[in-house]
Design an enzyme around this catalytic site. Structure first.
Site, short mmCIF file in Angstrom:
data_model
loop_
_atom_site.label_atom_id
_atom_site.label_comp_id
_atom_site.label_asym_id
_atom_site.label_seq_id
_atom_site.Cartn_x
_atom_site.Cartn_y
_atom_site.Cartn_z
CD GLU A 1 -3.14 -1.11 2.18
OE1 GLU A 1 -3.42 -0.14 2.84
OE2 GLU A 1 -3.91 -2.25 1.41
CD GLU B 1 -3.63 -5.62 2.63
OE1 GLU B 1 -4.49 -5.47 3.61
OE2 GLU B 1 -1.87 -5.65 2.51
O1 AHR Z 1 -4.89 -6.15 7.08
C1 AHR Z 1 -5.05 -4.77 7.80
C2 AHR Z 1 -4.32 -3.58 6.79
O2 AHR Z 1 -5.48 -3.23 5.90
C3 AHR Z 1 -2.93 -3.84 6.24
O3 AHR Z 1 -1.82 -3.61 6.99
C4 AHR Z 1 -3.02 -3.10 5.74
O4 AHR Z 1 -2.41 -3.19 4.20
C5 AHR Z 1 -5.02 -2.39 4.91
O5 AHR Z 1 -5.07 -1.49 4.72
#
Ligand code: AHR
Length: 536
Positions: free
Chosen positions: A196, A326
């Site tokens: 991110e 994610e």
């Molecule tokens: O999964 C939780 C968080 O969500 C992670 O650390 C981040 O990459 C995302 O924003």
């Protein structure tokens, strides 16, 4: 008292063959098994474990002196459960935490206590570091997906970590690894070039990131001789878009299309969570909230399609995979849990969300090469929840177990008119389905009935596949909000489908089947191929 349809689901009847007296189906499904397409990469069943809340500490690591049964500090109950779902890879150490992680803190005997500023400023003992992570993935039979620190680190730190993990030579870093107990190089199957970077990973613009990424892609070298080329070659995954930031994908792919010999990437990530419209808990929702959440999760189809279309422009040969590394539901934390722990329950609704997303990834198997649900244990849409020495499996875990059949399977075309289920102003498909020829030669079909009120009669007809007999599981529940607790850990669990199988299929002109899907349920069935006149 359980509703009538629930009793019916336990006797899920699938009758196959010309003699089947199928009631008129609500939805007709035709499967063309003679046209296997892209491979559904096993990596779509990837996991993500970040140093966050009780995900790593307690969830995985209890330490060798714990009274919780463990092997070298890693809890045995969790390992056994994860082995059963054939976890393809585990992404670690974050998440946001990856961009503040300095690997040297987590190796050797004297490890400093540091601060996890991403997640509540809690103290980090660094007891779970590189060697412990590698031991963990080894114990569960998964591959390592390591994210290097791009945000607050430098290419040199990432390069040295890779050398430490993978060299087979007695360089200073190779000798250090040996001194720390590991002589042979580790296998690093995948490396993430940051996390991110548009947000917690450095607040970069897409072009800032493309510049950084080129350097990291150049210097994160894998020295393990077994990973120089061939199927074990390490994959480099660049940071991709936040949900519908199509400009990010455009910029990074454009940069890749102009690459020179010294760097390359194999994947681009995409992060998209399933959020409720207004903050709510994972349990205790009504039919409208259920429908809203499913609608929101189905957005993944549009995201994957549009990012894929941009990637197609720069990479028509599909050399760079899309890695949804994610995804999952994100609710308010459970009562009493710290906000930064992201600890939430997981209900049958989450199981439906999981199936819908996995189906989307499978349908886009030509481009989606991996996905990592967030996160494995005690964080967000977990597989497993723990409470001290107690452990439970969530409905999502069961979906993942059922979907292992699709790992490395070849997707086959399915045609159906899904119909509509209406909840107030929200219209959703009643059915979502995928099919694939598994590595075991079986034709695997997955059917999700989204409707929380009505069972769904379906009648798949199969062409291009001769079969006899079938076996499967249904994950149903007595309520769309049903969930497992430490007191009642088996309220939601799959039931073996009761299948009345006759000789079915004629390998060419099609054959029929019929089954009834309970409300808000996921069913995966495998049809046995007939080879040399006998079922295998
Ligand atoms: O999964 C939780 C968080 O969500 C992670 O650390 C981040 O990459 C995302 O924003």
């Amino acid at each position: 008292m359980k509703p009538l349809w629930f009793a019916a689901s336990l006797a899920l009847a699938l009758s196959i063959g010309a003699s089947a007296q199928a009631a008129t189906p609500d939805v007709a499904v035709s499967v063309d098994a003679g046209k296997p397409g892209a491979v559904i990469e096993r990596n779509i069943l990837g996991q993500f474990s970040e140093h966050l809340g009780r995900g790593v500490y307690e969830g995985i690591w209890v330490g060798p002196d714990s009274r919780i049964p463990n092997t070298r500090g890693i809890r045995n109950d969790v390992v056994a459960a994860l082995k059963a779902i054939k976890v393809a890879n585990v992404r670690w150490p974050g998440g946001c935490y990856a961009d503040e992680y300095h690997w040297r803190d987590g190796v050797g005997k004297n490890r400093p206590t540091t601060t996890n500023s991403s997640w509540g400023g809690v103290l980090e003992s660094n007891q779970f570091g590189t060697h412990e992570f590698m031991d963990f993935v080894d114990q569960i039979g998964a591959e390592a997906y390591v994210s290097v620190n791009v945000g607050s680190g430098a290419p040199r730190e990432a390069a040295e970590w890779l050398e430490y993990m993978t060299t087979d030579k007695p360089s200073e870093l190779g000798k250090l690894r040996t001194a720390n107990g590991r002589e042979k190089p580790f296998k690093v199957a995948m490396v993430g070039l940051g996390n991110e970077s548009w947000g917690c990973g450095g607040s970069m613009t897409a072009s800032d990131y493309a510049k950084e990424m080129r350097q990291f892609a150049t210097f994160t070298k894998n020295f393990n001789p077994a990973q120089k080329s061939g199927p074990d070659k390490m994959l480099k995954i660049a940071v991709g878009a936040d949900r519908d930031d199509y400009g990010w994908t455009e910029t990074v792919m454009q940069s890749w299309s102009k690459k020179i010999y010294s760097w390359d990437i194999d994947g681009l990530s995409l992060h998209s969570y399933t959020w409720p419209k207004k903050p709510e808990r994972a349990t205790g929702f009504d039919a409208h909230q259920y429908a809203e959440l499913l609608k929101s999760t189905l957005w993944m189809e549009e995201l994957v399609s549009k990012h894929s279309a941009i990637m197609d422009k720069y990479d028509p040969d599909k050399k760079v995979g899309l890695y949804v590394d994610e995804w999952g539901t994100w609710f308010k934390v459970e009562e009493g849990a710290p906000g930064s722990s992201l600890y939430q329950q997981s209900s049958q609704r989450d199981a439906i969300v999981a199936a819908l997303n996995l189906n989307i990834f499978a349908r886009h198997a030509d481009r989606v090469k991996g996905a990592n649900i967030a996160q494995t244990i005690n964080v967000l849409q977990s597989m497993i929840l723990t409470d001290g020495d107690k452990m439970l499996l969530t409905p999502t875990y069961h979906v993942f177990r059922m979907y292992t059949a699709f790992q490395d399977a070849k997707v086959v075309p399915l045609a159906y008119d899904a119909g509509t289920y209406q909840e107030g102003d929200i219209a959703l498909p009643r059915l979502d389905a995928i099919g694939a020829i598994g590595k075991d030669g079986k034709l695997w079909l997955s059917f999700t009935n989204l409707d929380p009120r009505q069972p769904l009669k379906i009648a798949p007809t199969v062409a291009g596949f001769t079969f006899k007999g079938a076996k499967g599981d249904t994950l149903a529940a007595d309520d769309m909000g049903a969930f497992n607790t430490f007191a009642a850990p088996n309220r939601v669990k799959p039931q073996a489908a009761v299948i009345k199988a006759a000789n079915g299929g004629n390998g060419g002109t099609g054959s029929s089947a019929s089954l009834e899907l309970p409300p808000h349920s996921v069913t995966v069935i495998g049809l046995n191929p007939v080879k040399w006149g006998r079922p295998t």
